[in-house]
Design a protein around this motif. Structure first.
Motif, PDB file in Angstrom:
ATOM      1  N   ASN A   5       0.824  -1.218   0.000  1.00  0.00           N
ATOM      2  CA  ASN A   5       0.000   0.000   0.000  1.00  0.00           C
ATOM      3  C   ASN A   5       0.854   1.261   0.000  1.00  0.00           C
ATOM      4  O   ASN A   5       0.384   2.339   0.321  1.00  0.00           O
ATOM      5  CB  ASN A   5      -0.983  -0.001   1.179  1.00  0.00           C
ATOM      6  N   GLY A   6       2.142   1.115  -0.366  1.00  0.00           N
ATOM      7  CA  GLY A   6       2.980   2.291  -0.551  1.00  0.00           C
ATOM      8  C   GLY A   6       4.082   2.437   0.487  1.00  0.00           C
ATOM      9  O   GLY A   6       4.250   1.608   1.387  1.00  0.00           O
ATOM     10  N   ARG A  23       3.341   5.322  -4.118  1.00  0.00           N
ATOM     11  CA  ARG A  23       2.407   4.211  -4.339  1.00  0.00           C
ATOM     12  C   ARG A  23       2.871   3.393  -5.535  1.00  0.00           C
ATOM     13  O   ARG A  23       3.158   3.948  -6.598  1.00  0.00           O
ATOM     14  CB  ARG A  23       0.994   4.730  -4.635  1.00  0.00           C
ATOM     15  N   CYS A  31       2.102  11.315  -7.045  1.00  0.00           N
ATOM     16  CA  CYS A  31       2.069  10.888  -5.642  1.00  0.00           C
ATOM     17  C   CYS A  31       1.990  12.112  -4.722  1.00  0.00           C
ATOM     18  O   CYS A  31       2.566  13.164  -5.023  1.00  0.00           O
ATOM     19  CB  CYS A  31       3.315  10.082  -5.306  1.00  0.00           C
TER      20      CYS A  31
END
Length: 348
Positions: A5-6, A23, A31
């Protein structure tokens, strides 16, 4: 380690804290990014407010970077007000507690019953505030958090400039990549990183110098020239760091203070640095951190290409180097370096 999820990358400097939410699968230009005042700047402002109100100070929390905050505390004491601190936050001012006490700071083991009193919670990371800011824009905070701080290392009985530079020399001698300086558990002597880890367990940690050099290598021009050998300069608000890099191997490191440098002087230093003609002791004697070049560097490359990054790069434009802007954003160079280091760790 999973960054599905980043990655939340936070580069904590003396003037700003630079934040990137990376991400996977999202163009990096799209981003979320934030450039905010640094923790030392924020807390320094709060100290000045306490001085104006005529309040004494109680410092709790963690060891952190000094800079603007340390200056404000000294001015607070000079104005005739008391400063009381728990031992961990007191180590912000010096690794030797006796020297902290000599500054006029009182070491206590609990909140004092002194009025009027302002309590300040110290620390290089306020993850809840960042999460709150992101949530306002419906951006979930990633599980993986990587933070860069400049850590001189715990050195109560020797110059922290000398101690810090010994860490660079160990990296050069090891021949390892800069990505090796990303820690899940920082060494015990890196007390500023350890303090961030105490605030947010599981945080990945790196020195700001290492993350800046790694991030600069994401600039297309520097990436191309690194195959021949390039001198990468990070000109920060407090420090100038130069590295001789070929591909991703670091052959030499030079570190000085920005306030003590002029373009002409730096030009001469860099030329001598590349030719292995600049002595470490010379830099130490003029209050810099040092310089060290691995044997054989001159044969490896002349390192004549120069790439420049950092918030004070324009002051040194006369050096004629390439002004690096990885992914079009110079201020996030350190964050890009953090992301690169995290991804490299995952690949292994």
């Amino acid at each position: 380690m999973n960054f599905k999820n980043g990655i939340l990358a936070i580069d904590v400097g003396s003037g700003t804290q630079d934040i990137l939410v990376w991400r996977s699968g999202q163009r990096i230009e799209n981003c979320p990014k934030l450039i905010l005042p640094s923790p030392t700047t924020i807390i320094g402002r709060r100290v000045k407010e306490a001085t104006k109100r005529g309040h004494h100070l109680f410092l709790s929390g963690h060891t952190m970077g000094g800079g603007a905050f340390s200056k404000a505390v000294r001015e607070h004491i000079s104005a005739g007000f008391r400063v009381m601190a728990l031992e961990k936050p007191a180590l912000t001012f010096h690794d030797n507690i006796e020297k902290v006490v000599a500054m006029g700071i009182e070491i206590v083991d609990q909140k004092p019953s002194v009025e009027p009193l302002t309590q300040l919670e110290m620390g290089d990371l306020d993850l809840s505030a960042i999460a709150q800011a992101l949530q306002l824009f419906h951006e979930p905070i990633p599980d993986t958090v990587a933070v860069a701080v400049q850590d001189h290392g715990f050195s109560p009985d020797m110059s922290n400039r000398v101690f810090r530079f010994e860490q660079w020399k160990k990296l050069l001698a090891s021949g390892e990549s800069l990505t090796s300086l990303l820690y899940e558990t920082p060494p015990s002597h890196l007390t500023r990183m350890k303090a961030v880890s105490d605030i947010a367990p599981g945080t990945l940690l790196m020195d700001t110098g290492a993350s800046a050099i790694l991030g600069a290598l994401e600039d297309p021009w520097i990436a191309k020239k690194s195959g021949e050998g390039v001198t990468i300069l990070n000109i920060g608000n407090e420090h100038i760091l130069a590295a001789l890099v070929k591909n991703e191997t670091v052959w030499g490191v030079y570190e000085h203070h920005t306030s003590l440098m002029t373009p002409d002087k730096l030009l001469v230093h860099l030329e001598r640095f590349r030719h292995e003609d600049l002595r470490n002791q010379e830099i130490l004697d003029e209050m810099g951190h040092g310089c060290h070049v691995m044997p054989g560097a001159k044969k490896e490359s002349p390192f004549g290409h120069v790439g420049i990054t950092g918030p004070n790069r324009e002051r040194f434009a006369s050096l004629g180097g390439h002004m690096a802007a990885p992914f079009g954003d110079m201020m996030l160079t350190g964050c890009f370096g953090l992301v690169k280091a995290v991804k490299a760790r995952m690949d292994h």
